[in-house]
Design an enzyme around this catalytic site. Structure first.
Site, mmCIF file in Angstrom:
data_model
loop_
_atom_site.group_PDB
_atom_site.id
_atom_site.type_symbol
_atom_site.label_atom_id
_atom_site.label_comp_id
_atom_site.label_asym_id
_atom_site.label_seq_id
_atom_site.Cartn_x
_atom_site.Cartn_y
_atom_site.Cartn_z
ATOM 1 C CG ASP A 80 22.140 0.182 -2.164
ATOM 2 O OD1 ASP A 80 22.308 0.241 -0.918
ATOM 3 O OD2 ASP A 80 21.059 0.461 -2.710
ATOM 4 C CE LYS A 82 18.665 -1.456 -0.470
ATOM 5 N NZ LYS A 82 18.219 -0.077 -0.224
ATOM 6 C CG ASN A 85 19.140 -4.013 -3.415
ATOM 7 O OD1 ASN A 85 17.969 -3.716 -3.614
ATOM 8 N ND2 ASN A 85 20.078 -3.115 -3.201
#
Length: 226
Positions: A80, A82, A85
């Site tokens: 995840d 992105k 983050n």
């Protein structure tokens, strides 16, 4: 939640947001204690400067390779990645020191790891998901390489390579469409050929056509920098 704490604390990289403690409270809720990150997310930085200058893009990219390379060596795939983050903090005299966080849907390898997702389920953030992730197929560390390619593209061009009005449109483009090469992007953006080649290799549809390790990607980014 516990999975995120265990994954992050197991990596031990200075570029991974440190988790110093985690556990459960008497009421059953779970907590963990993280280091304080004093700096914007990459998303916030992009809102202030987009596209970014090439030296800054390459510096951030190299640090991302260091962070995810350490995770991959321990059998952990983030899944995840992105701009939300990734945080850019000040460390001593250095700015833009990369910290990666949010391992909440990380895939942890090893025989003892419990299976979190069933076949056909899609986890991640659509604009940064690899084609195999979009299709609900099995993923490995090369899905993180694809996500880094998306972010390098976004930092270079001012937008993500694939966008649409709905979720299915974004997923379909990841699976079937090739990105516009950064140097052909309207209006023209100043991206050196070497960086464009790195980005497009990261964004290859087939995992076997991407970089096979974070070390390989890092080496080419260092070559662009130098």
């Amino acid at each position: 939640f516990r999975r995120e704490a265990q994954s992050a604390s197991a990596i031990g990289s200075q570029h991974i947001c440190a988790v110093s403690d985690f556990g459960s409270l008497p009421d059953g809720s779970t907590y963990f204690v993280m280091e304080y990150l004093d700096g914007p997310s990459l998303k916030g930085a992009l809102e202030q400067q987009n596209p970014m200058p090439v030296p800054r893009i390459v510096d951030i990219g190299i640090q991302l390779c260091d962070a995810l390379g350490a995770a991959h060596e321990r059998g952990i795939v983030h899944r995840d990645l992105k701009p939300d983050n990734i945080h850019l903090v000040k460390q001593g005299s250095r700015i833009d020191f990369v910290k990666v966080l949010d391992f909440g849907i990380a895939k942890v390898g090893g025989a003892s790891a419990k299976k979190l997702t069933a076949a056909g389920q899609v986890f991640g953030t659509p604009h940064y998901m690899s084609p195999e992730q979009c299709a609900g197929r099995e993923v490995d560390f090369r899905t993180d390489i694809y996500a880094i390619g998306v972010m390098l593209y976004e930092m270079s061009c001012g937008r993500v390579p694939f966008d649409a009005d709905n979720l299915m449109g974004v997923l379909t483009k990841h699976v079937y469409e090739n990105p516009i090469p950064p140097r052909e992007f309207p209006p023209p953006v100043q991206v050196p050929p070497g960086l464009e080649a790195v980005i497009l290799k990261c964004l290859a549809k087939q995992p076997d056509q991407r970089y096979q390790t974070m070390a390989g990607l890092r080496a080419d980014l260092v070559a662009v920098r130098d």
